[in-house]
Design a protein around this motif. Structure first.
Motif: not given
Length: 208
Positions: A122-144
Motif C-alpha cells: 500500500l502506498p502511503l499517500g505521497t510520502t514515497g513510502l509503502y506498507w507491506a501487504s498482509r501476505h507479505r508481512a506474514l512471510r517476512e515475520n517468520l524466521g529467526r
C-alpha cells in the motif's frame, strides 16, 4: 494497520531542503538562528526541548522515512504493528539500502534487505513510502527472532494472525492469503518462510 498518511504539503514541523539551493540556504540560516534543528542531511524540524523534538519526529516518521529512503516498504515486525514499535524503531525493506540504521531523535529507521514494493503493498499517500501487504508481512515475520530489537514478530505472532483471519473471514480467505504469499516467492526469495507459512495454514485448516 498503517496510520493516515501526511498531506501533500510539508507540515509546519519538519522541512526538507531537497535540490532547492535557495531553500537550503534559508533553512540553514533558520537553524543557525536557533529556530530549526537539523536532524539529517537537508532535513530540519522546529527547535525545542529534546522531548518536543522527539515527539515531532515520531508524529512525522512516515514523511521522514519516505524522504530519506524513497520506495522503502514498512515491513517485518513494523508491518504487523502500527509501524513504530514500542522500542522506538521502524523496520523498512529496501533492495539496495540495507544493513544500516538511520538514527533520528525518537525514531530509528532499521533498513533490511528486501524486495521493492510488490503487488498488494500500500502506498502511503505521497510520502514515497509503502506498507507491506498482509501476505507479505506474514512471510517476512517468520524466521529467526533476535532477543534485542527484534525485526520479526515470530511464528507465534504469525499463527495468531492466521487464526484471527480464519475466525473472522473463513477458510477461503485464509487460502487466498496463502496463495498471495506463494505468488511472492520469485521476488521475495524466502522459500523457507513460505514453507513454514504453508504448513501452518494447512494445520489450521485441518484442525478446523
Amino acid at each position: 494497520m498503517p496510520s493516515s498518511a501526511p498531506s501533500r504539503q510539508q507540515p509546519a514541523e519538519v522541512f526538507f531542503a531537497g535540490a532547492d539551493a535557495a531553500l537550503a540556504r534559508q533553512l540553514q540560516r533558520r537553524a543557525k538562528a536557533g529556530e530549526l534543528l537539523r536532524i539529517a542531511p537537508g532535513v530540519y524540524t522546529l527547535a525545542g526541548t529534546d522531548e518536543e523534538v522527539r515527539s515531532r519526529v515520531r508524529r512525522h516518521w512516515q514523511l521522514l522515512a519516505g524522504h530519506l529512503v524513497p520506495r522503502a516498504v514498512v515491513s517485518h515486525i513494523s508491518a504487523l504493528t502500527r509501524g513504530l514499535t514500542e522500542g522506538g524503531y521502524v523496520t523498512l525493506s529496501h533492495p539496495t539500502r540495507f544493513n544500516r540504521t538511520i538514527k533520528l531523535p525518537g525514531v530509528d529507521l532499521v533498513l533490511l534487505k528486501g524486495a521493492p514494493p510488490q503487488p498488494g503493498d500500500l502506498p502511503l499517500g505521497t510520502t514515497g513510502l509503502y506498507w507491506a501487504s498482509r501476505h507479505r508481512a506474514l512471510r517476512e515475520n517468520l524466521g529467526r527472532v533476535t532477543a534485542q530489537r527484534p525485526t520479526r514478530a515470530g511464528r507465534q505472532a504469525v499463527e495468531e494472525r492466521l487464526v484471527s483471519i480464519l475466525n473472522a473471514s473463513g477458510e477461503d480467505t485464509l487460502n487466498q492469503v496463502r496463495d498471495a504469499a506463494r505468488a511472492l516467492a520469485p521476488a521475495m526469495a524466502m522459500d523457507k518462510a513460505f514453507d513454514e507459512l504453508n504448513r501452518t495454514v494447512g494445520l489450521l485448516l485441518k484442525t478446523r
